[in-house]
Design a protein around this motif. Sequence first.
Motif, PDB file in Angstrom:
ATOM      1  N   CYS A   1       0.834  -1.217   0.000  1.00  0.00           N
ATOM      2  CA  CYS A   1       0.000   0.000   0.000  1.00  0.00           C
ATOM      3  C   CYS A   1       0.860   1.254   0.000  1.00  0.00           C
ATOM      4  O   CYS A   1       0.576   2.212  -0.720  1.00  0.00           O
ATOM      5  CB  CYS A   1      -0.923  -0.001   1.204  1.00  0.00           C
ATOM      6  SG  CYS A   1      -2.175  -1.291   1.141  1.00  0.00           S
ATOM      7  N   LEU A   2       1.911   1.226   0.793  1.00  0.00           N
ATOM      8  CA  LEU A   2       2.794   2.380   0.877  1.00  0.00           C
ATOM      9  C   LEU A   2       3.445   2.666  -0.467  1.00  0.00           C
ATOM     10  O   LEU A   2       3.549   3.818  -0.891  1.00  0.00           O
ATOM     11  CB  LEU A   2       3.855   2.137   1.957  1.00  0.00           C
ATOM     12  CG  LEU A   2       4.752   3.301   2.308  1.00  0.00           C
ATOM     13  CD1 LEU A   2       3.942   4.501   2.760  1.00  0.00           C
ATOM     14  CD2 LEU A   2       5.724   2.892   3.404  1.00  0.00           C
ATOM     15  N   GLU A   3       3.848   1.608  -1.168  1.00  0.00           N
ATOM     16  CA  GLU A   3       4.444   1.796  -2.496  1.00  0.00           C
ATOM     17  C   GLU A   3       3.426   2.389  -3.467  1.00  0.00           C
ATOM     18  O   GLU A   3       3.732   3.312  -4.216  1.00  0.00           O
ATOM     19  CB  GLU A   3       4.984   0.476  -3.036  1.00  0.00           C
ATOM     20  CG  GLU A   3       5.658   0.640  -4.377  1.00  0.00           C
ATOM     21  CD  GLU A   3       6.320  -0.626  -4.873  1.00  0.00           C
ATOM     22  OE1 GLU A   3       6.861  -0.580  -5.993  1.00  0.00           O
ATOM     23  OE2 GLU A   3       6.307  -1.643  -4.173  1.00  0.00           O
ATOM     24  N   LYS A   4       2.189   1.887  -3.449  1.00  0.00           N
ATOM     25  CA  LYS A   4       1.140   2.431  -4.325  1.00  0.00           C
ATOM     26  C   LYS A   4       0.890   3.905  -4.027  1.00  0.00           C
ATOM     27  O   LYS A   4       0.733   4.716  -4.933  1.00  0.00           O
ATOM     28  CB  LYS A   4      -0.160   1.641  -4.172  1.00  0.00           C
ATOM     29  CG  LYS A   4      -0.212   0.377  -4.976  1.00  0.00           C
ATOM     30  CD  LYS A   4      -1.640  -0.158  -4.937  1.00  0.00           C
ATOM     31  CE  LYS A   4      -1.870  -1.175  -6.002  1.00  0.00           C
ATOM     32  NZ  LYS A   4      -2.290  -0.674  -7.267  1.00  0.00           N
ATOM     33  N   MET A   5       0.861   4.253  -2.744  1.00  0.00           N
ATOM     34  CA  MET A   5       0.626   5.646  -2.367  1.00  0.00           C
ATOM     35  C   MET A   5       1.799   6.523  -2.780  1.00  0.00           C
ATOM     36  O   MET A   5       1.607   7.626  -3.294  1.00  0.00           O
ATOM     37  CB  MET A   5       0.369   5.755  -0.861  1.00  0.00           C
ATOM     38  CG  MET A   5      -0.976   5.219  -0.441  1.00  0.00           C
ATOM     39  SD  MET A   5      -1.432   5.626   1.265  1.00  0.00           S
ATOM     40  CE  MET A   5      -0.486   4.434   2.182  1.00  0.00           C
ATOM     41  N   GLN A   6       3.018   6.032  -2.569  1.00  0.00           N
ATOM     42  CA  GLN A   6       4.214   6.806  -2.905  1.00  0.00           C
ATOM     43  C   GLN A   6       4.320   7.032  -4.409  1.00  0.00           C
ATOM     44  O   GLN A   6       4.518   8.159  -4.861  1.00  0.00           O
ATOM     45  CB  GLN A   6       5.464   6.082  -2.378  1.00  0.00           C
ATOM     46  CG  GLN A   6       6.765   6.779  -2.678  1.00  0.00           C
ATOM     47  CD  GLN A   6       6.907   8.096  -1.947  1.00  0.00           C
ATOM     48  OE1 GLN A   6       6.361   8.272  -0.868  1.00  0.00           O
ATOM     49  NE2 GLN A   6       7.623   9.022  -2.524  1.00  0.00           N
TER      50      GLN A   6
END
Length: 147
Positions: A108-113
């Motif tokens: 999720c963090l990668e998608k948001m970043q």
Amino acid sequence: PRRAPWAMLRALGAAALRRPALRTATSPVATLRPEEPIAHAIAVMSERGVGSILVAAHSGAIQGILTERDVLEKLDFNASLHSVSIESLMTREMAMQRAQPDSSMGFCLEKMQVGGFRHIPIMDGTVALAMLSMRDVGKVLCLEHAA
């Protein structure tokens, strides 16, 4: 020298990044209709202490997401908050990122970043289970680092 964001996250703890995002998400999911006035959306975000709202049709189908950033960047502040619809400011469903119930916090963090988002809904098909925010991620990483 400045470290790359992923190097810093790895230093904080890989275990936190493997944690299921659904277990990490603490933000309640607020849902409003696209035709509702932006004044109502701002009031709901303020009352619930959240930075985003899912936008759904009467059928329940998700049409997009409205975030505090959408309001700040797209709203004509000369317009009446009661005459501007949520639909006119929201990020459309096709541009919206989403996660699955078994997605990791790192995923999720990668998608948001990569997408430049601060909120990602965790969806089970068409049902919104939770909303993961950067605030939720930061809280978990700080707790992991302190442990």
